[in-house]
Design a protein around this motif. Structure first.
Motif, PDB file in Angstrom:
ATOM      1  N   ASP A   5       0.865  -1.176   0.000  1.00  0.00           N
ATOM      2  CA  ASP A   5       0.000   0.000   0.000  1.00  0.00           C
ATOM      3  C   ASP A   5       0.902   1.226   0.000  1.00  0.00           C
ATOM      4  O   ASP A   5       2.083   1.141  -0.347  1.00  0.00           O
ATOM      5  CB  ASP A   5      -0.993  -0.013   1.175  1.00  0.00           C
ATOM      6  CG  ASP A   5      -0.307  -0.035   2.542  1.00  0.00           C
ATOM      7  OD1 ASP A   5       0.879   0.336   2.615  1.00  0.00           O
ATOM      8  OD2 ASP A   5      -0.961  -0.412   3.531  1.00  0.00           O
ATOM      9  N   THR A   6       0.342   2.384   0.402  1.00  0.00           N
ATOM     10  CA  THR A   6       1.130   3.625   0.333  1.00  0.00           C
ATOM     11  C   THR A   6       2.288   3.638   1.316  1.00  0.00           C
ATOM     12  O   THR A   6       3.270   4.356   1.115  1.00  0.00           O
ATOM     13  CB  THR A   6       0.215   4.830   0.615  1.00  0.00           C
ATOM     14  OG1 THR A   6      -0.445   4.643   1.882  1.00  0.00           O
ATOM     15  CG2 THR A   6      -0.841   4.957  -0.470  1.00  0.00           C
ATOM     16  N   ARG A   7       2.203   2.847   2.396  1.00  0.00           N
ATOM     17  CA  ARG A   7       3.285   2.854   3.404  1.00  0.00           C
ATOM     18  C   ARG A   7       4.060   1.544   3.444  1.00  0.00           C
ATOM     19  O   ARG A   7       5.242   1.527   3.778  1.00  0.00           O
ATOM     20  CB  ARG A   7       2.710   3.113   4.804  1.00  0.00           C
ATOM     21  CG  ARG A   7       2.113   4.465   5.032  1.00  0.00           C
ATOM     22  CD  ARG A   7       1.766   4.667   6.499  1.00  0.00           C
ATOM     23  NE  ARG A   7       1.050   3.537   7.066  1.00  0.00           N
ATOM     24  CZ  ARG A   7       1.561   2.723   7.972  1.00  0.00           C
ATOM     25  NH1 ARG A   7       2.775   2.896   8.428  1.00  0.00           N
ATOM     26  NH2 ARG A   7       0.837   1.724   8.438  1.00  0.00           N
ATOM     27  N   ILE A   8       3.409   0.445   3.166  1.00  0.00           N
ATOM     28  CA  ILE A   8       4.002  -0.877   3.373  1.00  0.00           C
ATOM     29  C   ILE A   8       4.311  -1.521   2.019  1.00  0.00           C
ATOM     30  O   ILE A   8       3.496  -1.460   1.096  1.00  0.00           O
ATOM     31  CB  ILE A   8       3.056  -1.769   4.199  1.00  0.00           C
ATOM     32  CG1 ILE A   8       2.814  -1.141   5.590  1.00  0.00           C
ATOM     33  CG2 ILE A   8       3.623  -3.169   4.353  1.00  0.00           C
ATOM     34  CD1 ILE A   8       1.812  -1.889   6.424  1.00  0.00           C
ATOM     35  N   ARG A   9       5.491  -2.121   1.931  1.00  0.00           N
ATOM     36  CA  ARG A   9       5.882  -2.795   0.695  1.00  0.00           C
ATOM     37  C   ARG A   9       6.530  -4.130   1.059  1.00  0.00           C
ATOM     38  O   ARG A   9       7.359  -4.200   1.974  1.00  0.00           O
ATOM     39  CB  ARG A   9       6.865  -1.923  -0.099  1.00  0.00           C
ATOM     40  CG  ARG A   9       7.313  -2.567  -1.410  1.00  0.00           C
ATOM     41  CD  ARG A   9       8.245  -1.649  -2.181  1.00  0.00           C
ATOM     42  NE  ARG A   9       8.707  -2.280  -3.397  1.00  0.00           N
ATOM     43  CZ  ARG A   9       8.072  -2.264  -4.548  1.00  0.00           C
ATOM     44  NH1 ARG A   9       6.919  -1.624  -4.625  1.00  0.00           N
ATOM     45  NH2 ARG A   9       8.559  -2.860  -5.614  1.00  0.00           N
ATOM     46  N   VAL A  10       6.136  -5.175   0.356  1.00  0.00           N
ATOM     47  CA  VAL A  10       6.709  -6.507   0.548  1.00  0.00           C
ATOM     48  C   VAL A  10       7.437  -6.888  -0.736  1.00  0.00           C
ATOM     49  O   VAL A  10       6.839  -6.896  -1.818  1.00  0.00           O
ATOM     50  CB  VAL A  10       5.618  -7.547   0.870  1.00  0.00           C
ATOM     51  CG1 VAL A  10       6.234  -8.931   0.977  1.00  0.00           C
ATOM     52  CG2 VAL A  10       4.909  -7.186   2.177  1.00  0.00           C
ATOM     53  N   ASP A  11       8.753  -7.168  -0.623  1.00  0.00           N
ATOM     54  CA  ASP A  11       9.573  -7.548  -1.770  1.00  0.00           C
ATOM     55  C   ASP A  11      10.113  -8.956  -1.556  1.00  0.00           C
ATOM     56  O   ASP A  11      10.350  -9.384  -0.418  1.00  0.00           O
ATOM     57  CB  ASP A  11      10.741  -6.576  -1.955  1.00  0.00           C
ATOM     58  CG  ASP A  11      10.266  -5.177  -2.285  1.00  0.00           C
ATOM     59  OD1 ASP A  11       9.556  -5.023  -3.280  1.00  0.00           O
ATOM     60  OD2 ASP A  11      10.588  -4.242  -1.525  1.00  0.00           O
ATOM     61  N   LYS A  12      10.343  -9.649  -2.667  1.00  0.00           N
ATOM     62  CA  LYS A  12      10.885 -11.005  -2.595  1.00  0.00           C
ATOM     63  C   LYS A  12      11.767 -11.262  -3.798  1.00  0.00           C
ATOM     64  O   LYS A  12      11.432 -10.896  -4.926  1.00  0.00           O
ATOM     65  CB  LYS A  12       9.759 -12.047  -2.553  1.00  0.00           C
ATOM     66  CG  LYS A  12      10.269 -13.489  -2.552  1.00  0.00           C
ATOM     67  CD  LYS A  12       9.135 -14.467  -2.684  1.00  0.00           C
ATOM     68  CE  LYS A  12       9.661 -15.885  -2.872  1.00  0.00           C
ATOM     69  NZ  LYS A  12      10.381 -16.041  -4.147  1.00  0.00           N
ATOM     70  N   THR A  13      12.932 -11.869  -3.525  1.00  0.00           N
ATOM     71  CA  THR A  13      13.789 -12.384  -4.576  1.00  0.00           C
ATOM     72  C   THR A  13      13.903 -13.887  -4.372  1.00  0.00           C
ATOM     73  O   THR A  13      13.240 -14.469  -3.505  1.00  0.00           O
ATOM     74  CB  THR A  13      15.170 -11.713  -4.530  1.00  0.00           C
ATOM     75  OG1 THR A  13      15.828 -12.101  -3.318  1.00  0.00           O
ATOM     76  CG2 THR A  13      15.038 -10.193  -4.570  1.00  0.00           C
ATOM     77  N   ASP A  14      14.794 -14.530  -5.144  1.00  0.00           N
ATOM     78  CA  ASP A  14      14.964 -15.976  -5.002  1.00  0.00           C
ATOM     79  C   ASP A  14      15.657 -16.352  -3.700  1.00  0.00           C
ATOM     80  O   ASP A  14      15.604 -17.517  -3.286  1.00  0.00           O
ATOM     81  CB  ASP A  14      15.785 -16.526  -6.185  1.00  0.00           C
ATOM     82  CG  ASP A  14      15.010 -16.429  -7.485  1.00  0.00           C
ATOM     83  OD1 ASP A  14      13.761 -16.330  -7.419  1.00  0.00           O
ATOM     84  OD2 ASP A  14      15.637 -16.428  -8.562  1.00  0.00           O
ATOM     85  N   THR A  15      16.306 -15.369  -3.049  1.00  0.00           N
ATOM     86  CA  THR A  15      17.093 -15.701  -1.849  1.00  0.00           C
ATOM     87  C   THR A  15      16.716 -14.902  -0.618  1.00  0.00           C
ATOM     88  O   THR A  15      17.264 -15.142   0.453  1.00  0.00           O
ATOM     89  CB  THR A  15      18.585 -15.473  -2.125  1.00  0.00           C
ATOM     90  OG1 THR A  15      18.789 -14.088  -2.515  1.00  0.00           O
ATOM     91  CG2 THR A  15      19.080 -16.393  -3.229  1.00  0.00           C
ATOM     92  N   CYS A  16      15.801 -13.948  -0.715  1.00  0.00           N
ATOM     93  CA  CYS A  16      15.438 -13.171   0.475  1.00  0.00           C
ATOM     94  C   CYS A  16      14.068 -12.543   0.290  1.00  0.00           C
ATOM     95  O   CYS A  16      13.563 -12.424  -0.831  1.00  0.00           O
ATOM     96  CB  CYS A  16      16.483 -12.098   0.796  1.00  0.00           C
ATOM     97  SG  CYS A  16      16.438 -10.690  -0.328  1.00  0.00           S
ATOM     98  N   THR A  17      13.474 -12.133   1.404  1.00  0.00           N
ATOM     99  CA  THR A  17      12.215 -11.384   1.415  1.00  0.00           C
ATOM    100  C   THR A  17      12.367 -10.211   2.349  1.00  0.00           C
ATOM    101  O   THR A  17      13.052 -10.311   3.385  1.00  0.00           O
ATOM    102  CB  THR A  17      11.031 -12.273   1.840  1.00  0.00           C
ATOM    103  OG1 THR A  17       9.833 -11.471   1.844  1.00  0.00           O
ATOM    104  CG2 THR A  17      11.231 -12.860   3.215  1.00  0.00           C
ATOM    105  N   THR A  18      11.753  -9.074   2.004  1.00  0.00           N
ATOM    106  CA  THR A  18      11.938  -7.842   2.762  1.00  0.00           C
ATOM    107  C   THR A  18      10.588  -7.180   2.996  1.00  0.00           C
ATOM    108  O   THR A  18       9.771  -7.075   2.081  1.00  0.00           O
ATOM    109  CB  THR A  18      12.859  -6.862   2.009  1.00  0.00           C
ATOM    110  OG1 THR A  18      14.090  -7.512   1.695  1.00  0.00           O
ATOM    111  CG2 THR A  18      13.146  -5.635   2.867  1.00  0.00           C
ATOM    112  N   LEU A  19      10.371  -6.751   4.230  1.00  0.00           N
ATOM    113  CA  LEU A  19       9.202  -5.929   4.588  1.00  0.00           C
ATOM    114  C   LEU A  19       9.703  -4.522   4.856  1.00  0.00           C
ATOM    115  O   LEU A  19      10.560  -4.312   5.719  1.00  0.00           O
ATOM    116  CB  LEU A  19       8.497  -6.479   5.820  1.00  0.00           C
ATOM    117  CG  LEU A  19       7.359  -5.609   6.372  1.00  0.00           C
ATOM    118  CD1 LEU A  19       6.190  -5.572   5.402  1.00  0.00           C
ATOM    119  CD2 LEU A  19       6.893  -6.114   7.733  1.00  0.00           C
TER     120      LEU A  19
END
Length: 798
Positions: free
Chosen positions: A142-156
């Motif tokens: 959303d406007t404040r929260i972003r969830v990213d993912k690659t093949d080796t890690c995930t980030t909030l």
């Protein structure tokens, strides 16, 4: 233990974690048998990490460290033995144990308004699906929260934290070999909310004013340290600081008051992060020094056509001098103006007020008088008519029993004959059993009611009932009759009468009423209970049950009213019958957000837009994209039934202006459009003239890294924050890496690293004893590298 598989027994499959040992065994009947091993149909002569053993009658295939290449179907052939087994190599998601311990044992602490980034590297067989959850709900962008993912890690990533982000988070990593769940805790600290109100005036005298409040509902994650109290005199603009109280004290007394002066008070809570907004009081007037308090409202003793007699009691607070008398005031009911009854104080606590108008309703109040003046007036008396008490209403007419059942009797009557000047103001209904002489009041009804239902009776119970009319001067003569409840009704099991008019799924537009009526039967009348999603209904819902049906009513539907509604019928035998139906609240969608246009492929335009806010509650929402080729031309549909937020238009003519519009739609209709303001144009390509540039070899400006301001050692208290910083120069700009006791801190979420134009900082929030040690910052570029060191010492918090 090592996973084993006995090929000639029932166990024919072995599952082994990647990296663990595994073993296959087969027993033959003769010792001189030379066995042969096969994998996936191919003969095995040698294989990395695989050892063949033979001990007597037992042939073994031993895998020292299972890898993906070892998974497959194995077969052993030897002598009279030929059998197969399978090995599955499991590689579930895994996270570094040290990082996992730090994440689960130590909460992440952030200040309100700051950004937070939680990065979790993982290993395991792909693909791995990563999901972040909070309060059992999966988080999305959303406007404040972003969830990213690659093949080796995930980030909030949270761009700007606030207190609502506090709580327990869960990271769920899943692949075809298993699931790993990691529990984290995020603490966001902020200044406290204002103290809980309202501000109450505990004491108000000529010398002191004492106020009281409640602690804030949210202390911001840090305990409240104290409260600040301020005061403003009515009519002035400036606030005066009166003082402060410790966190354990939520009251304050000030003696800086002036008699009859009015003030406002306000209170703020303070914690380590700052000062809250203020809780303000209403206007508070300081009491006079000696004026008496207010008496209780006067009582009516008697009334006639032109006079009313009242009496009262002395006030509890008489002031510092003796009460000299009382001032009496009157007013007509419905007016605001109080008029004096006498011009001098009445010494007695009783007064006959004369010269009143017949048939007018009056109210009275009194105020005590002493040497300091007149005190606060009492509340008003009960409104009373000036009326001749000798006249009373006549008897009600035609009193009879209109209906009865096993538990109730219904009475009806007609109004009494009207007597001059004495209209009926209401009715009083009384009852008494046949074996008693005392009457019990059942109802007092308004003048418009000429019937009532007496309930709670026993089957075939006989009783006496009477009704009398009420007038201004009292009750009239009663009319009486004998009644009897009916026989007990036969027992009928409760049953819901569901037919085609009762739908199991309702779609309601937001703002419209929800009205569901369900008939039922049962004797005695069953207990009806309504539930929503298994819980009691909200206070907005109204339920009415009568005459063999029950109705649910919500006058204006909201999106939160969507869910499963259940009606239950039950009685004393414990048997229940239920019916459930679904309600979906919907509305015409909100318009889409801003539109962006990009030429990702030559001679095309990709239209991208922010989603409609209605996507979060509307499952069947889709989009329509339209275009026109001049500012006042007609709109033409380019794409419909689009369920994402992107559309590519391929037939773009260079040199022509285009305008685009996006509309959100659902089953109820279309939203307002979102449109582009500026036209979109792809310019026609012109012949290019290239001038060959003369190569110029500039001066090499590269410089190795150097520390302009070195890192310093710090001594901090447990629980506080530590900011370590330095300044670095060099060209190209050096890459900065932080270490603690030679351990790279780049992926450690407990540390925040920044680099603003060569000023490098490391922030440690909520320092603990484990953070003590030597910290090193490394600056490196293609020319060289440089180091600077500092030591962090921890001092216990006394």
């Amino acid at each position: 233990s090592v996973p084993r598989c006995y090929l000639n027994k029932q166990l024919a499959t072995v599952r082994v974690l990647k990296g663990d040992p595994a073993e296959l065994s087969c027993t033959v009947s003769k010792d001189n048998v030379t066995g042969t091993w096969f994998k996936d149909g191919l003969k095995l002569t040698s294989m990395d990490g695989v050892v063949f053993e033979k001990k007597g009658l037992v042939h073994k295939l031993i895998i020292n460290k299972a890898e993906d290449i070892h998974a497959g179907k194995y077969r052993f052939e030897g002598g009279d033995v030929k059998t197969e087994a399978s090995i599955f190599v499991e590689d579930p998601p895994q996270v570094d144990k040290v990082l996992l311990k730090n994440l689960t044992n130590v909460p992440t602490v952030a200040k309100a308004g700051e950004g937070v980034k939680l990065r979790i590297p993982f290993e395991g067989r792909g693909p791995i699906r990563a999901a972040w959850l909070k309060d059992r709900m999966e988080l999305g962008d959303d406007t404040r929260i972003r969830v990213d993912k690659t093949d080796t890690c995930t980030t909030l990533s949270i761009s700007s934290c606030d207190r609502r982000d506090c709580g327990d988070y869960k990271v769920r990593l899943k692949n075809d070999s298993g699931v790993l769940e990691i529990n984290l805790k995020l603490v966001v600290i902020d200044k406290p909310q204002p103290p809980a109100g309202p501000i109450k005036i505990v004491e108000n005298s000529a010398n002191n004013i004492m106020i009281r409040w409640k602690p804030p509902k949210d202390d911001g994650g840090k305990p409240v340290q104290r409260y600040l109290v301020e005061r403003q005199q009515v009519g002035r603009n400036d606030w005066e600081t009166l003082g402060e109280t410790p966190r354990s004290c939520t009251s304050f007394t000030t003696s800086k008051v002036e008699e009859e002066m009015s003030y406002y008070f306000r209170v703020r809570a303070v914690n380590a992060e700052g000062v809250s907004n203020a809780l303000e009081s209403g206007e508070v007037k300081a009491a006079g020094k000696a004026s008496p308090g207010a008496p209780d409202p006067p009582e009516i003793i008697s009334a006639s056509r032109d006079s009313i007699t009242i009496s009262w009691k002395a006030p509890g607070k008489t002031g510092t001098s003796q009460i000299m008398g009382y001032m009496v005031q009157k007013r007509k009911r419905g007016t605001l103006t109080w008029l004096p009854v006498t011009n001098v104080p009445v010494k007695d606590k009783k007064l006959k007020v004369t010269s009143l108008k017949k048939g007018v309703q009056y109210e009275f109040r009194v105020a005590a008088v002493n040497a300091a003046g007149t005190g606060q007036p009492s509340g008003p008396s009960e409104p009373t008519f000036a009326w001749d008490p000798t006249k009373s209403p006549g008897q009600v007419q035609d009193l009879k029993v209109s209906s009865s059942d096993s538990t109730s009797v219904t009475l009806t009557w007609n109004k009494p004959e009207v007597q001059d000047g004495n209209d009926v103001k209401g009715y009083e209904v009384e009852m008494r059993p046949c074996n008693s002489l005392s009457w019990t009041k059942c109802f007092t009804l308004p003048a418009e009611s000429t019937s009532c239902k007496v309930q709670g009776l026993q089957a075939k119970e006989k009783l006496f009932l009477r009704v009398r009319a009420l007038g201004n001067s009292g009750p009239g003569e009663a009319s009486e009759l004998e009644a009897c409840a009916g026989a007990a009704a036969p027992v009928v099991s409760p049953r819901l009468l569901i037919d085609d008019t009762v739908k199991s799924f309702l779609v309601i537009k937001a703002g419209n009423p929800i009205r569901v009526k369900i008939p039922f039967e049962g004797s005695p009348e069953p207990v009806v209970t309504w539930l929503k999603d298994g819980l009691p209904l909200s206070s907005r819902a109204a339920v009415s049950t009568e005459d063999g049906s029950t109705q649910l009513l919500l006058r204006a539907a909201e999106f939160g009213d969507s869910g499963t509604y259940t009606v239950e019928l039950g009685h004393g035998l414990g048997k229940k019958e239920t019916f459930s139906f679904q309600v979906q609240i919907t509305d015409i969608p909100q318009p889409p957000g801003a539109i962006w246009l990009e030429e990702n492929v030559p001679n095309t335009v990709t239209v991208t837009w922010d989603p409609s806010a209605s996507e979060q509650w509307e499952k069947n929402l889709y989009y329509t994209v339209l275009k026109r080729e001049s500012q006042k031309g007609l709109w033409h549909v380019l794409g419909d039934l689009i369920y994402n937020n992107k559309f590519t238009f391929t037939r773009v003519v260079p040199g022509r202006d285009y305008y685009f519009r996006v509309v959100a739609k659902n089953d109820l209709g279309a939203s307002d459009p979102s449109e582009t303001v500026q036209p979109w144009r792809i310019w026609k390509k012109k012949a290019e003239f290239r001038v060959k540039e003369q190569k110029y070899r500039g001066v090499n400006q590269n410089q190795p890294p150097r520390f302009l301001v070195p890192l310093k050692s710090h001594v901090v208290v447990t629980g506080s924050e530590c900011h370590m910083s330095c300044a670095v120069g060099g060209h190209p700009p050096p890459k900065i890496t932080w270490y603690k006791d030679s351990r790279d801190l780049s992926r450690d979420p407990n540390y925040f690293c920044t680099n603003d134009f060569g000023v490098c900082s490391l922030v440690v929030l909520g320092v603990t004893k484990q953070d003590e040690g030597e910290y090193t910052v490394e600056a490196s570029n293609e020319v060289g590298r440089a180091f600077s060191k500092g030591f962090l010492a921890i001092k216990g918090n006394s």
